[in-house]
Design a protein around this motif. Sequence first.
Motif, mmCIF file in Angstrom:
data_model
loop_
_atom_site.group_PDB
_atom_site.id
_atom_site.type_symbol
_atom_site.label_atom_id
_atom_site.label_comp_id
_atom_site.label_asym_id
_atom_site.label_seq_id
_atom_site.Cartn_x
_atom_site.Cartn_y
_atom_site.Cartn_z
ATOM 1 N N VAL A 19 42.884 30.318 44.920
ATOM 2 C CA VAL A 19 41.617 31.000 44.640
ATOM 3 C C VAL A 19 41.272 32.065 45.674
ATOM 4 C CG1 VAL A 19 40.203 29.296 45.870
ATOM 5 C CG2 VAL A 19 39.213 30.616 43.988
ATOM 6 N N ARG A 20 41.721 31.922 46.916
ATOM 7 C CA ARG A 20 41.327 32.854 47.975
ATOM 8 C C ARG A 20 41.711 34.304 47.684
ATOM 9 N NH1 ARG A 20 42.558 30.128 52.249
ATOM 10 N NH2 ARG A 20 40.456 29.648 53.046
ATOM 11 N N PRO A 21 42.927 34.591 47.186
ATOM 12 C CA PRO A 21 43.257 36.001 46.904
ATOM 13 C C PRO A 21 42.259 36.664 45.967
ATOM 14 C CG PRO A 21 45.225 34.646 46.777
ATOM 15 C CD PRO A 21 44.072 33.703 46.912
ATOM 16 N N LEU A 22 41.857 35.952 44.928
ATOM 17 C CA LEU A 22 40.896 36.511 43.978
ATOM 18 C C LEU A 22 39.525 36.666 44.625
ATOM 19 C CD1 LEU A 22 40.039 37.398 41.150
ATOM 20 C CD2 LEU A 22 39.765 34.979 40.553
ATOM 21 N N VAL A 23 39.114 35.655 45.381
ATOM 22 C CA VAL A 23 37.799 35.698 46.040
ATOM 23 C C VAL A 23 37.718 36.885 46.992
ATOM 24 C CG1 VAL A 23 36.283 34.502 47.665
ATOM 25 C CG2 VAL A 23 37.354 33.233 45.799
ATOM 26 N N TRP A 24 38.731 37.073 47.816
ATOM 27 C CA TRP A 24 38.707 38.187 48.776
ATOM 28 C C TRP A 24 38.694 39.534 48.071
ATOM 29 C CZ3 TRP A 24 42.020 37.353 53.839
ATOM 30 C CH2 TRP A 24 41.479 36.264 54.546
ATOM 31 N N LYS A 25 39.442 39.673 46.990
ATOM 32 C CA LYS A 25 39.456 40.949 46.255
ATOM 33 C C LYS A 25 38.091 41.260 45.669
ATOM 34 C CE LYS A 25 44.366 40.608 45.114
ATOM 35 N NZ LYS A 25 45.362 40.291 44.054
ATOM 36 N N LEU A 26 37.393 40.224 45.226
ATOM 37 C CA LEU A 26 36.037 40.423 44.689
ATOM 38 C C LEU A 26 35.054 40.753 45.815
ATOM 39 C CD1 LEU A 26 35.948 37.512 42.084
ATOM 40 C CD2 LEU A 26 35.647 39.933 41.551
ATOM 41 N N LEU A 27 35.140 40.035 46.921
ATOM 42 C CA LEU A 27 34.214 40.248 48.036
ATOM 43 C C LEU A 27 34.381 41.632 48.654
ATOM 44 C CD1 LEU A 27 34.405 36.765 49.821
ATOM 45 C CD2 LEU A 27 32.571 37.623 48.350
ATOM 46 N N LEU A 28 35.611 42.134 48.660
ATOM 47 C CA LEU A 28 35.881 43.455 49.235
ATOM 48 C C LEU A 28 35.632 44.591 48.241
ATOM 49 C CD1 LEU A 28 39.056 42.531 51.277
ATOM 50 C CD2 LEU A 28 36.961 43.507 52.235
ATOM 51 N N GLY A 29 35.256 44.247 47.023
ATOM 52 C CA GLY A 29 34.961 45.286 46.035
ATOM 53 C C GLY A 29 36.191 45.912 45.413
ATOM 54 N N TYR A 30 37.355 45.309 45.663
ATOM 55 C CA TYR A 30 38.585 45.843 45.073
ATOM 56 C C TYR A 30 38.606 45.593 43.575
ATOM 57 C CZ TYR A 30 43.620 46.362 44.201
ATOM 58 O OH TYR A 30 44.847 46.735 43.705
ATOM 59 N N LEU A 31 38.106 44.425 43.162
ATOM 60 C CA LEU A 31 37.974 44.110 41.746
ATOM 61 C C LEU A 31 36.511 44.226 41.329
ATOM 62 C CD1 LEU A 31 40.240 40.951 41.267
ATOM 63 C CD2 LEU A 31 40.687 43.268 40.455
ATOM 64 N N PRO A 32 36.254 44.782 40.149
ATOM 65 C CA PRO A 32 34.870 44.835 39.645
ATOM 66 C C PRO A 32 34.396 43.440 39.267
ATOM 67 C CG PRO A 32 36.401 45.634 37.968
ATOM 68 C CD PRO A 32 37.211 45.403 39.212
ATOM 69 N N THR A 33 33.094 43.263 39.190
ATOM 70 C CA THR A 33 32.554 41.942 38.859
ATOM 71 C C THR A 33 32.858 41.552 37.422
ATOM 72 O OG1 THR A 33 30.424 42.999 38.378
ATOM 73 C CG2 THR A 33 30.722 42.060 40.581
ATOM 74 N N GLU A 34 32.999 42.546 36.538
ATOM 75 C CA GLU A 34 33.314 42.269 35.132
ATOM 76 C C GLU A 34 34.804 41.979 34.981
ATOM 77 O OE1 GLU A 34 31.464 41.945 32.431
ATOM 78 O OE2 GLU A 34 29.583 42.267 33.517
ATOM 79 N N ARG A 35 35.122 40.771 34.574
ATOM 80 C CA ARG A 35 36.525 40.365 34.491
ATOM 81 C C ARG A 35 37.318 41.209 33.485
ATOM 82 N NH1 ARG A 35 38.664 34.179 34.567
ATOM 83 N NH2 ARG A 35 40.899 34.644 34.547
#
Length: 335
Positions: A19-35
């Motif tokens: 789960v950490r890779p996805l969490v960090w990408k979201l927290l850093l704004g690399y991935l948008p909140t909309e899946r």
Amino acid sequence: MGELRRLACLGVPDGGTAVRPLVWKLLLGYLPTERAFWPHELEKKRSQYSAYKDEFLLNPSEKIRRFEESKLLRKKELNSDKIGLLPRAKVTNEEHPLSFGKSSLWNQYFQESEILEQIDRDVKRTHPEMPFFSAKANQESLRRILIIFSKLNPTIRYVQGMNEVLAPLFYVFKNDPDTSNSASAEADTFFCFVELLNGFKDNYCKHLDNSQVGIRSTLSKLSQLLKRHDEELWRHMEITTKVYPQYYAFRWITLLLTMEFSFNVCIHIWDAILGDPEGPPDTLLRICCAMLILVRRRLLAGDFTANIQLLQHYPPTNIDHLLHIANRLRGSVAS
């Protein structure tokens, strides 16, 4: 995102490799909140990184060869014997390896060689005790990321120690159990590295050192934060023993605590740094202040030499307790 940040501040649970890779990408704004936007965004960024590699990692002769090849293709004058080659008479001064022209690819290449050598040295020194970072393929990924970053950010370029900040990101993303993500860890790491340093970039700009936003200003904020929460300790440190933050906290701040704790502990601390809603810069300062408060008894009993040694070789500590103290300082970092 608010709930995700709250949970991240508590630390991703042990065994959180998935789960950490996805969490960090979201927290850093690399991935948008909309899946629903994730596939498109990942494809776009990974394609962009591939273009960066083509643009910034080729040596001048290869760039010139490709340029000439495409030019000849457009003119439909290619033949099997002369693909991509420049006739000697057509080599311009700017394309000559000995050219000192500002627009010369070779001149730029040789000027950058010192930075490239420093990157090579630092990459090889990155956590040599860990087989992961000793692997040639992983070292090459770190090297490419740092080179591309330095060329895209000419005001910062490469600052020694950036490899240590890069390492946790690459380690987390490369160990993603999702093979489609781990295969693209280099590209994902690059953009997350850019996002992370975006909040700290002023600390790396030499020409900002004495400004209101440079590293000296950041160290001053740490001093003010300590004075606000523990004036007795602040007075002993900065007036009695004259142990100023620049003697111990410069490395803490510029390397985001990566050299003060074990690698796995650092990952845990980064969960909080990335997740805290106050943002990584302020959260880092609170953790640094908490590190001082946590060893206040030893600091109050120590002189200049003892305290410098203590803070430059920070002792093992209960990280959950450290983060708890840092959390109590929330909302107190000077703007």
